[in-house]
Design an enzyme around this catalytic site. Structure first.
Site: not given
Length: 577
Positions: A186, A227, A261
């Site tokens: 997921d 959640n 970055s």
């Protein structure tokens, strides 16, 4: 001068690990080997002076200062291959640049340190006399060496002895920009590094893909926390599920950054480059730092969830982030963050691969606040003809629009996308060029200008256009950056999307630097000391305030949840991170 093999080994393996994760492309990888060598040899030479060290004959302990694993394996292989020759050359007082040319890890005469009077290449011929390496010398005094071919898609450094396994691990997971440990696929993890919870909220249902940060609660989380925000159960008085009572209708959003970055917060500890600071515990956390690609997303401007740096001995400074501000406004957004910052990312790579790492579903997740922050690499490269390799305005428009179209298929309705303009990197050379780099602090013999020239000579500079003594080129690079920023702004003005509104803000680092200088500080204090290129920890925290003031003026602030105090009272730290 005597040098311990142990000292040589530990610094060499560290430098290899750093350059395996630095923002350098596979095409540039050949000359990164030279940088690795010069840094290692310089530190070994300096440490010998600092510690008045002697040769350690216990070969089995050469790399015992690294934890057992891939870094130590790389260390063992490298020290066996190059250690004796490097020691011989340093004992003859050759410079690090001469040493690395003599062992065939550098070529062409590029020099970081002050060169010998006769020049690097002429000195190499002399230094190679009595070499412990097999083979004949070419006209530059370099012994041809037979090395296995570079694995496809990997920098040439990966062909060095003992390094292949290290490269396989790093590039095997990092190129996918997804968690290495993710059983239910997921996009979320229970592991910290390898793109895990340091980068994305912790998965509270590692075996169930419908349970993850940012998901709409399953059955209002009456029994379980689906959640991952730590809020679940039923109010015994009102008989209403806490998720429904405390979170529903509060305008909850998650925080996502698509960036480079700088967004990932690239940071190499400066003590790694100062011989006088290196000790038995300096590299104690190297494995964790390595598996985070020398990035520190958990302390970054976008997704820091720590509130201070006390847990990290290799970085210091204030901490703030867009995630922390968002969570402060709505505690229901706990753990809902994703950092898709990638070293070296630009608009093309974002569109082609990086954006695919976004874990959001339009029907089953809550909306997201997404920052598109590619602030430099579209004008930064190491090529001699650097302008020819910059992203053109037309390409920027095509790539950015393609990413926005992709986001429109992934983001839930009522999401927000903010596109940030590129930075003005002229501040790098202007504020750093005459300052001493950490590698030169012991003797005051390496300035940032010398470092920039060295990287440019090797054609591996992260940004030849800005990290350059040529003012005309620096100005031209900024001009292209401004053109690309205008493209992003025009996109937000001219295009509409189904599931989100797109907005533009200028790069926040300029205003952050201005505020810092106005307080009597200096701009160089906001730049990473090792690479002389990225915003440091202070800058990351500082620019959060600048960004959120801009969001407020634009009317983009997520609502404040009136139930925050009650959530805090009932659920405390909400399960932490």
């Amino acid at each position: 001068m005597a040098i311990t093999l142990r000292e040589w080994a530990r610094i060499w393996a560290l430098a290899v690990a750093m350059h395996c994760t630095a923002p350098v492309s596979a095409e540039q990888g050949g000359n990164t080997v030279c940088v690795v060598c010069v840094v290692v040899v310089a530190l070994v030479e300096q440490m010998s002076e600092v510690h008045n060290s002697t040769v350690d004959k216990e070969v089995e302990k050469l790399c015992d200062l690294f934890p057992a694993g891939t870094v130590r394996t790389a260390c063992d292989g490298l020290v066996l291959e190059y250690g004796p020759e490097v020691i011989r050359l340093l004992a003859e007082h050759e410079t690090p640049d001469v040493v690395c040319h003599a062992v065939a890890l550098c070529a062409g005469g590029c020099s970081l340190f002050p060169p010998p009077p006769e020049g690097v290449l002429s000195r190499v011929v002399i230094a190679r006399t009595g070499s412990l390496l097999k083979g004949t010398l070419d006209r530059h005094g370099v012994a041809p060496r037979t090395a296995p071919p570079t694995p496809p898609g990997l920098p040439k450094i990966c062909r060095l002895p003992g390094v292949r396994e290290l490269c396989d691990i790093i590039y095997g997971f990092a190129n996918n920009h997804l968690p290495l440990v993710d059983d239910d696929h997921d996009g979320f993890s229970t592991a910290k590094t390898f793109r895990g919870t340091d980068w994305r909220g912790q998965d509270c249902g590692p075996k169930d893909p419908t349970w993850h940060p940012g998901a709409k609660p399953v059955d209002d989380d009456q029994i379980f926390d689906s959640n991952c925000n730590g809020i679940f159960g039923v109010n015994p008085v009102t008989k209403v599920p806490y998720e429904k009572e405390l979170c529903e209708g509060t305008g909850q959003v998650g925080m996502v950054v698509l960036g480079d970055s700088a967004a990932a917060h690239f940071h190499v500890p400066p003590e790694y480059f100062e011989a006088q600071l290196i000790g038995n515990h300096t590299f104690a956390h190297i494995e964790e730092i390595l598996t985070n690609e020398f990035d520190w997303p958990m302390l970054s401007a976008s997704t820091a969830f720590y509130t201070n740096t006390s847990s990290f001995p290799n970085i210091d400074g204030p901490v703030n982030s867009s995630y922390l501000v968002n969570r402060g406004r709505n505690r229901c957004a706990h753990r809902d963050y994703q950092n898709l910052g990638v070293n070296g990312a630009r608009a093309g790579s974002m569109n082609s691969t990086i954006q695919e790492g976004l874990s959001r579903a339009p029907e089953t997740d809550v909306p997201a606040f997404v920052l598109y922050a590619l602030i430099g690499n579209d004008v930064c490269n190491g090529h001699p003809d650097t302008i020819a390799h910059m992203t053109t305005p037309a390409d920027m428009q095509a790539e950015a629009l393609a990413t926005l179209a992709f986001l429109d298929t992934r983001l839930p309705k009522n999401s927000t996308v903010v596109m940030m303009g590129l930075a003005d990197g002229r501040i790098l050379y202007e504020s750093l060029h005459n300052r001493i780099h950490p590698i030169g602090k012991l003797r005051g013999d390496v300035t940032y200008s010398q470092l920039y020239d060295f990287l440019n000579c090797l054609e591996i500079s992260p940004c030849r256009g800005w990290m350059n003594s040529n003012e005309t080129l620096r100005n031209a690079t900024t001009e292209r950056a401004e053109q690309l920023s205008m493209v992003l702004e025009q996109i937000t003005l001219e295009h509409k999307f189904t599931n989100f509104e797109a907005h533009y803000i200028p790069n926040v680092f300029k205003d952050g630097i201005a505020e810092w200088v106005a307080e009597g500080r200096e701009a160089w204090e906001l730049i990473e000391p090792v690479d002389g290129f990225h915003p440091n920890q202070i800058a990351n925290a500082l620019t959060v305030d600048v960004a959120w003031r801009a969001y407020e003026k634009m009317g983009l602030l997520p609502p404040t949840n009136p139930h925050n105090a009650e959530i805090d009272k009932l659920f405390g730290d909400q399960g932490g991170y």
